[in-house]
Design an enzyme around this catalytic site. Sequence first.
Site, PDB file in Angstrom:
ATOM      1  N   LYS A  49     133.843  81.030  47.048  1.00 57.92           N
ATOM      2  CA  LYS A  49     133.969  79.569  46.936  1.00 57.92           C
ATOM      3  C   LYS A  49     132.598  78.908  47.031  1.00 57.92           C
ATOM      4  CE  LYS A  49     138.635  79.698  48.783  1.00 57.92           C
ATOM      5  NZ  LYS A  49     139.506  79.552  49.953  1.00 57.92           N
ATOM      6  N   GLN A  93     139.262  77.779  55.948  1.00 56.26           N
ATOM      7  CA  GLN A  93     139.829  79.048  55.490  1.00 56.26           C
ATOM      8  C   GLN A  93     140.935  79.519  56.440  1.00 56.26           C
ATOM      9  OE1 GLN A  93     138.942  80.740  52.556  1.00 56.26           O
ATOM     10  NE2 GLN A  93     140.644  82.109  53.054  1.00 56.26           N
ATOM     11  N   ASP A 116     142.280  71.589  49.455  1.00 59.39           N
ATOM     12  CA  ASP A 116     143.299  72.642  49.338  1.00 59.39           C
ATOM     13  C   ASP A 116     144.697  72.033  49.213  1.00 59.39           C
ATOM     14  OD1 ASP A 116     142.102  75.088  49.154  1.00 59.39           O
ATOM     15  OD2 ASP A 116     141.953  75.412  51.319  1.00 59.39           O
TER      16      ASP A 116
END
Length: 285
Positions: A49, A93, A116
Site C-alpha cells: 500500500k 491494518q 477502507d
Amino acid sequence: MAAVLIDGKALAARVREEVAASVAQLDHVGVATVLVGDDPASHIYINLKQKAAEAAGIEARDHRIPAGTSEDDVLALIAELNADDAVDGLLVQLPLPGHIDEATVIEAIDPAKDIDGIHPTNAGRLYLGRPTLVPGTPLGVMRMLEEYEIELQGAHAVVIGRSSIVGKPMAQLLLAANATVTMCHSRTRDLAHHTLDADILVAAIGKPHMVTADMVKVGATVIDVGLTRTDEGLFGDVDPAAAERAAFITPVPGGVGPMTIAMVLQNTVTAARARRAKDLANPAH
Ligand code: NAP
C-alpha cells in the site's frame, strides 16, 4: 466456449494512472497507515500500500508500532492523524492484537478519512444508498463489471459470503445498481440451487475451488474474490474449470486482487476532494 478473462491487473494499472493524474491536479494528497504488531502478512500488505501510494504521488506516512502498544496509545495516534490536515486518508491494518478492541479503533477513525470504508457511518451511508467511502474490494469488483459492460439492471446477482469488508458491501453495491441480489453464507441450504440461477456470481468465501463448474449458470459472469495461500500456491474460491461455462470470469491471481489497492488509492483521492470541497463551502472550516 471458454469465458473472457477479466484482466484485473491491467485495469488496476489504469486506475492507478487515473489516481496519479488526479493527485497531480490536487495540491497535495496524503495518506497515513497504522500497523500494530509484527504479523508478517500485514507488513507485506502495508509495504504494498505504501509503495502504491508513493507511485501515485501520494505522500504516504508509515506508522508501525509495537504489538504491546496499549489501546489508548493507538487511539491517541488515530486522534492525532484525524486532526492532521495533511492526512486525507487513514488506514489501520487489521487484524489488531487481541488486547485492542477493533470496533473501538475503527469507530475512532474520522469517517471522512476512512479510505477502507469500514467506519459504521460509511457502512450506514452505503446501506442508505448515499455517496460514501466504500471498501476497496467490492468497489473494485463494481469497476470490473462496469469496464466489461456487464448488464446489472434486473440481473440476478448471487453473493457468497457476508463479511463487512466484502460480502455485505458487495451486495449493497449490486442492489444500488438495480440487480436482484441473493446473499448466501455457510448456513445456506442447497447453495448450488442459488448459484445456478446467478447471472452474476461473486464468491467471497476463502475455501479453495469450493464453487465447482457444475454450480455455474451457462453464460454467467463469475467474480472470484477468494484468495487462499497454501504450500501448492494461491487459490481462488472458484474452480478454473468454471471458465468452460461462464461468459466472463476473473482469474486468480490477476483478477480481483490487484484491484483492491488501486481502489483504496482512488478512495484517498475521493476523500481528499471531499475534504477540500467542504473547505470551499465553509472557508472557516
Ligand atoms: P470471511 O470474513 O471469513 O467471510 C467468509 C464468508 O464465507 C462468511 O460469510 C461465511 O459464512 C462464508 N462461508 C464460509 N464457508 C461457506 C460455505 N461452505 N458455503 C457458503 N458460504 C460460506 O472472509 P472475507 O474477509 O470476506 O474474505 C473472503 C475471501 O476473500 C478470503 O479468501 C479472502 O482472503 C479474500 N479476500 C480477497 C481480497 C482481495 O483483494 N482479492 C480482499 C478481501 C478478501 P458465515 O458468515 O455463515 O460464516
